[in-house]
Design a protein around this motif. Structure first.
Motif, PDB file in Angstrom:
ATOM      1  N   GLY A 102       0.823  -1.212   0.000  1.00  0.00           N
ATOM      2  CA  GLY A 102       0.000   0.000   0.000  1.00  0.00           C
ATOM      3  C   GLY A 102       0.853   1.257   0.000  1.00  0.00           C
ATOM      4  N   TRP A 103       1.913   1.232   0.808  1.00  0.00           N
ATOM      5  CA  TRP A 103       2.830   2.377   0.818  1.00  0.00           C
ATOM      6  C   TRP A 103       3.491   2.556  -0.545  1.00  0.00           C
ATOM      7  CZ3 TRP A 103       3.112   6.194   4.104  1.00  0.00           C
ATOM      8  CH2 TRP A 103       2.733   6.026   5.433  1.00  0.00           C
ATOM      9  N   LEU A 104       3.929   1.436  -1.145  1.00  0.00           N
ATOM     10  CA  LEU A 104       4.590   1.513  -2.446  1.00  0.00           C
ATOM     11  C   LEU A 104       3.634   2.035  -3.511  1.00  0.00           C
ATOM     12  CD1 LEU A 104       7.134   0.939  -4.094  1.00  0.00           C
ATOM     13  CD2 LEU A 104       6.304  -1.405  -4.438  1.00  0.00           C
ATOM     14  N   THR A 105       2.379   1.550  -3.472  1.00  0.00           N
ATOM     15  CA  THR A 105       1.388   2.013  -4.437  1.00  0.00           C
ATOM     16  C   THR A 105       1.117   3.505  -4.268  1.00  0.00           C
ATOM     17  OG1 THR A 105       0.328  -0.160  -4.525  1.00  0.00           O
ATOM     18  CG2 THR A 105      -0.985   1.716  -5.255  1.00  0.00           C
ATOM     19  N   GLY A 106       0.952   3.933  -3.017  1.00  0.00           N
ATOM     20  CA  GLY A 106       0.699   5.347  -2.757  1.00  0.00           C
ATOM     21  C   GLY A 106       1.850   6.229  -3.178  1.00  0.00           C
ATOM     22  N   TRP A 107       3.068   5.777  -2.910  1.00  0.00           N
ATOM     23  CA  TRP A 107       4.262   6.519  -3.318  1.00  0.00           C
ATOM     24  C   TRP A 107       4.292   6.670  -4.831  1.00  0.00           C
ATOM     25  CZ3 TRP A 107       9.748   4.050  -3.616  1.00  0.00           C
ATOM     26  CH2 TRP A 107      10.709   5.043  -3.847  1.00  0.00           C
ATOM     27  N   ASN A 121       6.441  13.730   1.311  1.00  0.00           N
ATOM     28  CA  ASN A 121       5.055  14.189   1.409  1.00  0.00           C
ATOM     29  C   ASN A 121       4.132  13.051   1.858  1.00  0.00           C
ATOM     30  OD1 ASN A 121       2.863  15.982  -0.958  1.00  0.00           O
ATOM     31  ND2 ASN A 121       2.615  15.555   1.201  1.00  0.00           N
ATOM     32  N   THR A 122       4.320  11.869   1.283  1.00  0.00           N
ATOM     33  CA  THR A 122       3.445  10.732   1.578  1.00  0.00           C
ATOM     34  C   THR A 122       3.535  10.303   3.035  1.00  0.00           C
ATOM     35  OG1 THR A 122       3.627   9.940  -0.712  1.00  0.00           O
ATOM     36  CG2 THR A 122       2.909   8.340   0.945  1.00  0.00           C
ATOM     37  N   VAL A 123       4.752  10.121   3.515  1.00  0.00           N
ATOM     38  CA  VAL A 123       4.946   9.654   4.895  1.00  0.00           C
ATOM     39  C   VAL A 123       4.472  10.703   5.894  1.00  0.00           C
ATOM     40  CG1 VAL A 123       6.656   8.971   6.619  1.00  0.00           C
ATOM     41  CG2 VAL A 123       6.835   8.108   4.271  1.00  0.00           C
TER      42      VAL A 123
END
Length: 309
Positions: free
Chosen positions: A17-22, A63-65
């Motif tokens: 999910g983190w990779l997809t969002g990034w 920004n994402t984190v």
């Protein structure tokens, strides 16, 4: 493109999910949650310079984190809505100072700073009387942070790469159809523009068509308004119109005859706002698109046929 919910109340985000969002932080520059579109946009950056692509990824990660840490819900993170402003800040960092070692922590810091700025802009539109219009923060946080970087890194500034002078209106127009698209992400390269445009059509034929329409109308208006041919050819006069057309035709308004008409008119107004900002020598970034879209969404609020999604 908004911050909603609290991280503590949202489901945990998996590694994928983190990779997809990034990744989708890149596609959200053009309002899309689409991994393939994001990869084509990343390729467009790499075609321009692999170091620019790296700075974009660093800005998007910061920004994402940080967006998640200060309260963005998991769906917002995985859709990439917490990364696109940081991605653009990474691109702006490259455009401003190139890629010396200082650029990498600056891009990271800029991406991190985008998160609270997004929260503040969203608060303006959700906790004040403006909330009735449902205005998006869109790329305004990027513009604010990029301007801070621009003025605070003056000793590191690099000169823009020289470009061939264009003295033919037809040639300027044809070249601009792709550079308008690439300059949304601060790239002056037809191949990059073609990759991004392909990515938009991959996401949706309506999105691709709206982007192409915005490019055509933006360039025609730029030429009619007397923008310099070289500037038009390099996409500097028409890139905001690409975003305005997509935003009004298919994103912030439900796609309909009235949304496409508003998109065409809005793109023409965006060209005028761009010219005015060039005349006052202000940092332009995507402000012409932002200001025009906000105004047209307020107008659309009072048009019954212009419905929000």
């Amino acid at each position: 493109m908004s911050n909603t919910g609290a991280a503590a109340q949202s489901p945990a985000i998996s590694g994928s999910g983190w990779l997809t969002g990034w990744c989708q932080g890149l596609s959200q520059i053009f309002f899309q949650s689409n991994v393939l579109t994001a990869l084509l946009i990343l390729a467009a950056f790499a075609v321009a310079d692999w170091r620019m692509a790296l700075l974009v990824l660093i800005g998007a990660a910061g920004n994402t984190v940080t967006g998640r840490l200060i309260g963005a819900d998991s769906s917002s993170v995985t859709a990439g809505m917490q990364g696109f402003c940081g991605a653009l800040v990474g691109a702006a960092t490259y455009a401003t100072i190139g890629a010396p070692w200082e650029a990498y922590p600056i891009a990271l810091a800029g991406g991190i700073l985008c998160a609270p700025v997004i929260w503040l802009v969203n608060a303006l539109f959700t906790k004040t009387p403006l909330r009735i219009y449902g205005l998006p923060s869109t790329t305004a946080p990027f513009c604010i942070v990029a301007t801070i970087i621009l003025f605070s890194t003056e000793p590191l500034h690099v000169s823009a790469a020289s470009s061939d002078t264009i003295d033919s209106a037809p040639l300027a127009f044809v070249r601009s159809l792709l550079t308008n698209v690439s300059e949304v992400v601060l790239i002056n390269n037809e191949w990059s523009g073609a990759l991004i445009l392909l990515g938009l059509f991959v996401a949706s034929w309506k999105v691709g068509l709206a982007g192409l329409l915005g490019s055509v109308v933006g360039s025609l208006c730029a030429l009619a308004l007397g923008e310099a041919l070289t500037e038009t050819a390099n996409g500097l006069a028409g890139y905001s119109g690409v975003l305005t057309a997509i935003a009004l035709a298919v994103v912030f308004l439900r796609s309909s005859a009235i949304s496409w008409v508003l998109a065409i008119i809005g793109t023409a107004v965006t060209a005028l706002v761009t010219l005015l900002m060039h005349d006052i020598a202000a940092p332009t970034y995507t402000w012409p698109y932002i200001l025009t879209t906000w105004v047209f969404l307020i107008i659309a609020h009072y048009i019954p046929a212009a419905k929000r999604p």
